[in-house]
Write a protein that holds these residues in place. Structure first.
Motif, PDB file in Angstrom:
ATOM      1  N   UNK A 256       0.840  -1.201   0.000  1.00  0.00           N
ATOM      2  CA  UNK A 256       0.000   0.000   0.000  1.00  0.00           C
ATOM      3  C   UNK A 256       0.880   1.259   0.000  1.00  0.00           C
ATOM      4  N   UNK A 257       1.968   1.221   0.759  1.00  0.00           N
ATOM      5  CA  UNK A 257       2.867   2.369   0.812  1.00  0.00           C
ATOM      6  C   UNK A 257       3.499   2.664  -0.536  1.00  0.00           C
ATOM      7  N   UNK A 258       3.907   1.619  -1.247  1.00  0.00           N
ATOM      8  CA  UNK A 258       4.484   1.801  -2.578  1.00  0.00           C
ATOM      9  C   UNK A 258       3.454   2.355  -3.558  1.00  0.00           C
ATOM     10  N   UNK A 259       2.226   1.873  -3.431  1.00  0.00           N
ATOM     11  CA  UNK A 259       1.160   2.358  -4.318  1.00  0.00           C
ATOM     12  C   UNK A 259       0.842   3.820  -4.030  1.00  0.00           C
ATOM     13  N   UNK A 260       0.752   4.186  -2.749  1.00  0.00           N
ATOM     14  CA  UNK A 260       0.415   5.561  -2.385  1.00  0.00           C
ATOM     15  C   UNK A 260       1.542   6.533  -2.721  1.00  0.00           C
ATOM     16  N   UNK A 261       2.767   6.013  -2.791  1.00  0.00           N
ATOM     17  CA  UNK A 261       3.900   6.863  -3.194  1.00  0.00           C
ATOM     18  C   UNK A 261       4.014   6.956  -4.717  1.00  0.00           C
ATOM     19  N   UNK A 262       3.181   6.199  -5.423  1.00  0.00           N
ATOM     20  CA  UNK A 262       3.209   6.232  -6.884  1.00  0.00           C
ATOM     21  C   UNK A 262       4.332   5.424  -7.490  1.00  0.00           C
ATOM     22  N   UNK A 265       2.488   1.056 -10.104  1.00  0.00           N
ATOM     23  CA  UNK A 265       1.256   1.465 -10.785  1.00  0.00           C
ATOM     24  C   UNK A 265       0.033   0.811 -10.141  1.00  0.00           C
ATOM     25  N   UNK A 266      -0.987   1.598  -9.883  1.00  0.00           N
ATOM     26  CA  UNK A 266      -2.203   1.104  -9.248  1.00  0.00           C
ATOM     27  C   UNK A 266      -3.363   1.985  -9.659  1.00  0.00           C
ATOM     28  N   UNK A 267      -4.524   1.721  -9.074  1.00  0.00           N
ATOM     29  CA  UNK A 267      -5.688   2.552  -9.371  1.00  0.00           C
ATOM     30  C   UNK A 267      -5.494   3.979  -8.870  1.00  0.00           C
ATOM     31  N   UNK A 268      -4.533   4.183  -7.993  1.00  0.00           N
ATOM     32  CA  UNK A 268      -4.293   5.518  -7.440  1.00  0.00           C
ATOM     33  C   UNK A 268      -3.516   6.410  -8.403  1.00  0.00           C
ATOM     34  N   UNK A 269      -2.837   5.835  -9.380  1.00  0.00           N
ATOM     35  CA  UNK A 269      -1.957   6.619 -10.233  1.00  0.00           C
ATOM     36  C   UNK A 269      -2.614   7.178 -11.484  1.00  0.00           C
ATOM     37  N   UNK A 270      -3.746   6.665 -11.877  1.00  0.00           N
ATOM     38  CA  UNK A 270      -4.394   7.165 -13.080  1.00  0.00           C
ATOM     39  C   UNK A 270      -3.879   6.509 -14.346  1.00  0.00           C
ATOM     40  N   UNK A 271      -2.784   5.770 -14.269  1.00  0.00           N
ATOM     41  CA  UNK A 271      -2.312   4.990 -15.411  1.00  0.00           C
ATOM     42  C   UNK A 271      -2.026   3.565 -14.947  1.00  0.00           C
ATOM     43  N   UNK A 273      -1.772  -0.337 -14.329  1.00  0.00           N
ATOM     44  CA  UNK A 273      -1.685  -1.500 -15.198  1.00  0.00           C
ATOM     45  C   UNK A 273      -2.738  -2.529 -14.888  1.00  0.00           C
ATOM     46  N   UNK A 274      -3.293  -2.464 -13.713  1.00  0.00           N
ATOM     47  CA  UNK A 274      -4.353  -3.412 -13.338  1.00  0.00           C
ATOM     48  C   UNK A 274      -4.883  -3.056 -11.973  1.00  0.00           C
ATOM     49  N   UNK A 275      -6.004  -3.655 -11.642  1.00  0.00           N
ATOM     50  CA  UNK A 275      -6.567  -3.444 -10.306  1.00  0.00           C
ATOM     51  C   UNK A 275      -6.040  -4.496  -9.335  1.00  0.00           C
ATOM     52  N   UNK A 276      -5.300  -5.478  -9.829  1.00  0.00           N
ATOM     53  CA  UNK A 276      -4.741  -6.542  -8.997  1.00  0.00           C
ATOM     54  C   UNK A 276      -3.230  -6.387  -8.887  1.00  0.00           C
ATOM     55  N   UNK A 277      -2.687  -6.734  -7.725  1.00  0.00           N
ATOM     56  CA  UNK A 277      -1.237  -6.692  -7.536  1.00  0.00           C
ATOM     57  C   UNK A 277      -0.594  -8.047  -7.814  1.00  0.00           C
TER      58      UNK A 277
END
Length: 385
Positions: A256-262, A265-271, A273-277
């Motif tokens: 979660x920390x890596x995703x929130x830091x951008x 890539x996740x749903x938080x970044x706007x680009x 690659x997928x909704x699954x990790x």
């Protein structure tokens, strides 16, 4: 006599014409060679039988390349169309909206990627730089329920062999990586669950969750005396960035920390690659570069094209590389001898983006964080501490 004179004048002309015809026949291309040339043109490629029927196909396109070992669960195909990028992207967005697909990432001009899911299949369409006025694009698909190309046995080993106890029993490390791996191990940030004290093969493929943990813990160790540069862990009250990594997952705070830091890539970044990790699937080379390089440069990935990679790295398989990894590779090249590719994979003309990363390679990638001479190695950190 007069008729004889006329015939004498015409005879050389007829003979010359005959010689020209004969010369033309001798210079004409061999039918065998012509047929052979047609057989190797891109248009001679045919859609494999294993290519999923549910994936829409744009009519005015020609097959250019098919990935090796393509199956009905995963594969990559490259196409080229004389139509504009707008026409092709509008076609796929329309199909995905009208045929019961779930669009997880709409097409946008920033990374030219469209991602959708249907019947347990995720499809990523990446539009590449224009080639002679044509629109080149790849269709990359993968079953959401399928394991990565690496074997299940390797995945299980890497998943169950790595968590809490720091182990020194890592063998079969390539000689070129031995020093880097040993120094990173001394930091105490690459840990294995090795309660039975078994020796672990350094050539075992690492999974995504383990590398995420190693990446965060090692990076923060490098910046132990500078909290402003450290990555912040996610908290349980946050909305999960990935639907398959809930707050009860043991590595939720890391991922979660890596995703929130951008970084990931996740749903938080706007680009995204997928909704699954997919935490327990093998890490591949694209993953490693995409996650690691932003922590080297200290900023987002730059824009880059296929031509940039061909002019810098010169990889033969450039068209098989994901858009984000293209950007990471371009930035990594600017890092000279400290680039991850050079340090970890050595000299190569093939990037092999989907190839699994070994435990030894993953550890070696963490030996250095920095960009263009401004950075630290594990050896530097050990000397400071």
């Amino acid at each position: 006599m007069y008729r004889y004179f006329i015939l004498c004048l015409l005879l050389p002309v007829v003979t010359a014409c005959s010689n020209v015809d004969d010369l033309g026949n001798r210079l004409a291309p061999s039918p065998e060679l012509t047929e052979k040339k047609e057989d190797i043109t891109p248009s001679a490629l045919k859609i494999p039988q294993d290519f999923p029927e549910i994936i829409p196909q744009y009519a005015n396109s020609e097959l250019q390349e098919i990935s090796d070992n393509l199956t009905n669960k995963q594969g990559l195909i490259r196409w080229s169309s004389s139509d504009s990028l707008e026409q092709v992207s509008n076609f796929y967005q329309g199909k995905f909206k009208g045929d019961d697909w779930e669009i997880t990432q709409p097409f946008n001009a920033d990374d030219n990627t469209l991602i959708a899911q249907k019947e347990g299949l995720e499809v990523k369409i990446s539009f590449l730089s224009a080639n002679n006025g044509n629109t080149d694009y790849t269709i990359n698909y993968q079953s959401l329920n399928a394991s990565s190309p690496s074997s299940t046995e390797e995945t299980s080993t890497s998943s169950s062999s790595q968590t809490k106890d720091n182990s020194k029993n890592l063998n079969n490390i390539p000689q070129s990586l031995t020093t880097s791996v040993e120094e990173v191990k001394k930091l105490g940030t690459i840990n294995f669950n090795n309660s039975e004290n078994k020796t672990i093969d350094g050539n075992t493929i690492i999974n995504r969750r383990t590398y995420a943990r190693w990446l965060v813990e090692t990076y923060n160790k490098f910046h132990e005396n500078n909290p402003a540069k450290q990555l912040r862990l996610g908290v349980n009250t946050s909305q999960p960035a990935f639907s398959d990594v809930g707050s009860n997952d043991p590595d939720f705070a890391i991922i979660q920390g890596l995703a929130e830091a951008g970084i990931i890539p996740s749903r938080l970044t706007g680009n995204s690659s997928a909704s699954l990790f997919r935490p327990d699937t093998p890490l591949n080379r694209e993953d490693l570069l995409t996650w690691k390089v932003p922590l080297d440069t200290g900023k987002g990935l730059p824009k880059a094209s296929l031509d940039n990679i061909k002019e810098t790295w010169g990889f033969q398989d450039t068209t098989k590389i994901d858009t984000k990894a293209i950007q990471a590779l371009y930035a990594d090249f600017q890092n000279g001898e400290q680039s991850n590719v050079r340090r970890v994979f050595g000299y190569t003309t093939l990037f092999q983006p989907k190839k699994g990363v070994t435990l030894a390679e993953a550890a070696a990638s963490l030996w250095y964080f920095g960009y263009q001479g401004d950075g630290l190695s594990a050896q530097d950190v050990l000397s400071i501490n």
